[in-house]
Motif scaffolding. Structure first.
Motif, mmCIF file in Angstrom:
data_model
loop_
_atom_site.group_PDB
_atom_site.id
_atom_site.type_symbol
_atom_site.label_atom_id
_atom_site.label_comp_id
_atom_site.label_asym_id
_atom_site.label_seq_id
_atom_site.Cartn_x
_atom_site.Cartn_y
_atom_site.Cartn_z
ATOM 1 N N MET A 1 0.754 -1.108 -0.377
ATOM 2 C CA MET A 1 -0.483 -0.339 0.321
ATOM 3 C C MET A 1 1.198 1.278 0.170
ATOM 4 S SD MET A 1 -3.405 0.746 2.670
ATOM 5 C CE MET A 1 -2.884 1.776 4.252
ATOM 6 N N TYR A 2 1.607 1.392 1.151
ATOM 7 C CA TYR A 2 2.199 2.786 0.901
ATOM 8 C C TYR A 2 3.502 1.887 0.375
ATOM 9 C CZ TYR A 2 -1.013 4.735 4.378
ATOM 10 O OH TYR A 2 -2.364 5.147 4.896
ATOM 11 N N CYS A 3 4.404 3.589 -0.308
ATOM 12 C CA CYS A 3 5.831 3.364 -0.580
ATOM 13 C C CYS A 3 6.733 3.361 0.320
ATOM 14 C CB CYS A 3 6.480 3.889 -1.463
ATOM 15 S SG CYS A 3 5.146 3.510 -3.125
ATOM 16 N N THR A 4 6.655 2.146 1.286
ATOM 17 C CA THR A 4 7.685 2.798 2.477
ATOM 18 C C THR A 4 9.003 2.344 2.309
ATOM 19 O OG1 THR A 4 7.358 0.311 2.983
ATOM 20 C CG2 THR A 4 5.607 1.088 3.966
ATOM 21 N N ASP A 5 9.603 1.163 1.273
ATOM 22 C CA ASP A 5 11.517 1.876 1.155
ATOM 23 C C ASP A 5 11.646 2.978 0.189
ATOM 24 O OD1 ASP A 5 11.516 -1.122 1.441
ATOM 25 O OD2 ASP A 5 11.206 -1.327 -1.466
ATOM 26 N N SER A 6 10.713 3.450 0.452
ATOM 27 C CA SER A 6 11.261 4.974 -1.051
ATOM 28 C C SER A 6 11.065 5.794 0.607
ATOM 29 C CB SER A 6 9.892 5.778 -1.450
ATOM 30 O OG SER A 6 10.246 7.144 -2.062
ATOM 31 N N LEU A 7 9.759 5.897 1.841
ATOM 32 C CA LEU A 7 9.541 6.164 2.905
ATOM 33 C C LEU A 7 10.969 6.383 3.540
ATOM 34 C CD1 LEU A 7 6.431 6.698 4.800
ATOM 35 C CD2 LEU A 7 8.976 6.838 6.021
ATOM 36 N N LEU A 8 11.742 5.017 3.989
ATOM 37 C CA LEU A 8 12.773 4.741 4.598
ATOM 38 C C LEU A 8 13.832 5.731 4.376
ATOM 39 C CD1 LEU A 8 13.403 3.526 7.394
ATOM 40 C CD2 LEU A 8 13.984 1.353 5.732
ATOM 41 N N MET A 9 13.789 5.281 3.342
ATOM 42 C CA MET A 9 15.213 6.420 2.687
ATOM 43 C C MET A 9 15.490 7.883 2.347
ATOM 44 S SD MET A 9 16.257 4.010 -1.409
ATOM 45 C CE MET A 9 14.619 4.898 -2.272
ATOM 46 N N THR A 10 14.615 8.274 3.038
ATOM 47 C CA THR A 10 13.964 9.108 2.623
ATOM 48 C C THR A 10 14.316 9.769 4.150
ATOM 49 O OG1 THR A 10 12.064 9.448 3.063
ATOM 50 C CG2 THR A 10 13.395 9.894 0.910
ATOM 51 N N GLN A 11 13.964 8.656 4.957
ATOM 52 C CA GLN A 11 13.253 9.908 6.568
ATOM 53 C C GLN A 11 14.206 8.297 7.319
ATOM 54 O OE1 GLN A 11 12.397 12.116 7.866
ATOM 55 N NE2 GLN A 11 11.869 12.990 5.508
ATOM 56 N N ALA A 164 5.538 8.068 0.364
ATOM 57 C CA ALA A 164 5.000 7.412 1.120
ATOM 58 C C ALA A 164 4.142 7.263 0.500
ATOM 59 C CB ALA A 164 4.664 7.901 2.305
ATOM 60 N N ILE A 165 2.378 8.073 -0.397
ATOM 61 C CA ILE A 165 1.973 7.458 -1.126
ATOM 62 C C ILE A 165 2.182 7.937 -2.247
ATOM 63 C CG2 ILE A 165 -1.010 8.135 -0.940
ATOM 64 C CD1 ILE A 165 -0.153 9.164 1.699
ATOM 65 N N GLY A 172 -8.448 0.458 -4.237
ATOM 66 C CA GLY A 172 -8.064 -0.080 -4.301
ATOM 67 C C GLY A 172 -7.528 -0.953 -2.961
ATOM 68 N N GLN A 173 -5.994 -0.862 -2.833
ATOM 69 C CA GLN A 173 -5.446 -1.235 -1.898
ATOM 70 C C GLN A 173 -4.780 0.114 -1.651
ATOM 71 O OE1 GLN A 173 -4.104 -3.822 -0.067
ATOM 72 N NE2 GLN A 173 -5.403 -5.219 -1.235
ATOM 73 N N MET A 174 -4.480 0.938 -2.144
ATOM 74 C CA MET A 174 -3.983 2.332 -2.730
ATOM 75 C C MET A 174 -5.450 3.121 -1.725
ATOM 76 S SD MET A 174 -1.706 4.320 -2.000
ATOM 77 C CE MET A 174 -0.413 3.338 -2.036
ATOM 78 N N PRO A 175 -5.527 3.343 -0.378
ATOM 79 C CA PRO A 175 -7.244 3.719 -0.647
ATOM 80 C C PRO A 175 -6.979 5.484 -0.801
ATOM 81 C CG PRO A 175 -6.341 3.404 1.396
ATOM 82 C CD PRO A 175 -5.198 2.812 0.198
ATOM 83 N N TYR A 176 -6.916 5.640 -1.559
ATOM 84 C CA TYR A 176 -6.816 7.606 -1.494
ATOM 85 C C TYR A 176 -7.551 7.405 -3.236
ATOM 86 C CZ TYR A 176 -4.071 7.590 2.195
ATOM 87 O OH TYR A 176 -2.741 7.226 3.211
ATOM 88 N N GLY A 177 -8.108 9.019 -2.870
ATOM 89 C CA GLY A 177 -8.807 8.783 -4.394
ATOM 90 C C GLY A 177 -7.285 10.080 -5.033
ATOM 91 N N PRO A 178 -7.443 10.080 -6.261
ATOM 92 C CA PRO A 178 -7.036 10.861 -7.731
ATOM 93 C C PRO A 178 -6.552 12.414 -6.441
ATOM 94 C CG PRO A 178 -8.537 10.122 -8.568
ATOM 95 C CD PRO A 178 -9.152 10.309 -7.079
ATOM 96 N N VAL A 179 -4.841 12.329 -6.771
ATOM 97 C CA VAL A 179 -3.869 14.004 -6.268
ATOM 98 C C VAL A 179 -5.383 14.450 -6.678
ATOM 99 C CG1 VAL A 179 -2.050 15.090 -6.029
ATOM 100 C CG2 VAL A 179 -2.110 12.755 -5.853
#
Length: 201
Positions: A1-11, A164-165, A172-179
């Motif tokens: 769901m979340y791009c946790t690898d990218s999030l972890l690299m940045t933080q 992260a998003i 679906g698995q990314m439960p957010y509406g369009p940007v």
């Protein structure tokens, strides 16, 4: 769901707990500002009215506690029900007071079980900061309260959310509406809500 690898690299070296405490304090003020006659009002998060959104706020903190304690939150409710109309602030503060001690230093880099998978603890905290600010914006917008948190807080969280998003795909698995493209006047908290698919009033 979340791009946790990218999030972890940045933080990877950032301790998110101070920002989480600040986000929780902001949300507490908003919850305290809700009037009883607003509990059935709709919110920008279309699946929740104000009462359900308040219960979702409490549930989010409860889930963060379970994660911090090393538990599995899969069976935890996403909305805490049965809270009387006058007790949402007390319930939120109580949940916060129980949750924060669970996040000791050693939990930041420990592998924890989140609803979307196994991630380092600090990644889970970042996701719940995003959730707190976005749903705080929802609540503020629905109840006519100031909807901007401290700019530096929202700017930091927006930068993380954009990693992260992902902008696509959504649903679906990314439960957010369009940007949503922010207006020229949008502050960073509103921009965070727009990135999460919320349409400004």
């Amino acid at each position: 769901m979340y791009c946790t690898d990218s999030l972890l690299m940045t933080q990877a070296t950032t301790d998110p707990r101070p920002l989480y405490r600040e986000a929780l304090a902001w949300a507490t003020e908003l919850i305290a500002g809700v009037r009883r006659d607003q509990l059935t009002a709709s919110t920008p998060c279309t699946e929740f009215d104000v009462r359900a959104l308040l219960g979702h706020h409490v549930a989010g903190v409860e889930i963060a506690r379970i994660i911090g304690e090393g538990g599995d939150p899969s069976a935890a409710p996403t909305i805490v029900t049965g809270i009387s109309d006058d007790d949402f602030v007390a319930a939120y503060r109580s949940a916060t007071d129980r949750m924060l001690p669970a996040w000791t230093d050693d939990r930041l880099d420990a592998e924890v079980t989140a609803p979307w998978g196994t991630v380092p603890g600090r990644v889970a905290i970042w996701v719940y900061i995003i959730e707190t600010l976005v749903h705080g914006w929802d609540l503020a917008t629905a109840t006519g309260q100031p909807a901007e948190s401290r700019p530096e807080l929202a700017e930091a969280v927006l930068a993380v959310a954009q990693h992260a998003i992902p902008a696509e795909p959504r649903g679906g698995q990314m439960p957010y509406g369009p940007v949503v493209t922010p207006s020229a006047q949008a502050g960073p908290t509103e921009q965070l809500a727009n990135w999460s698919g919320r349409v400004s009033a």
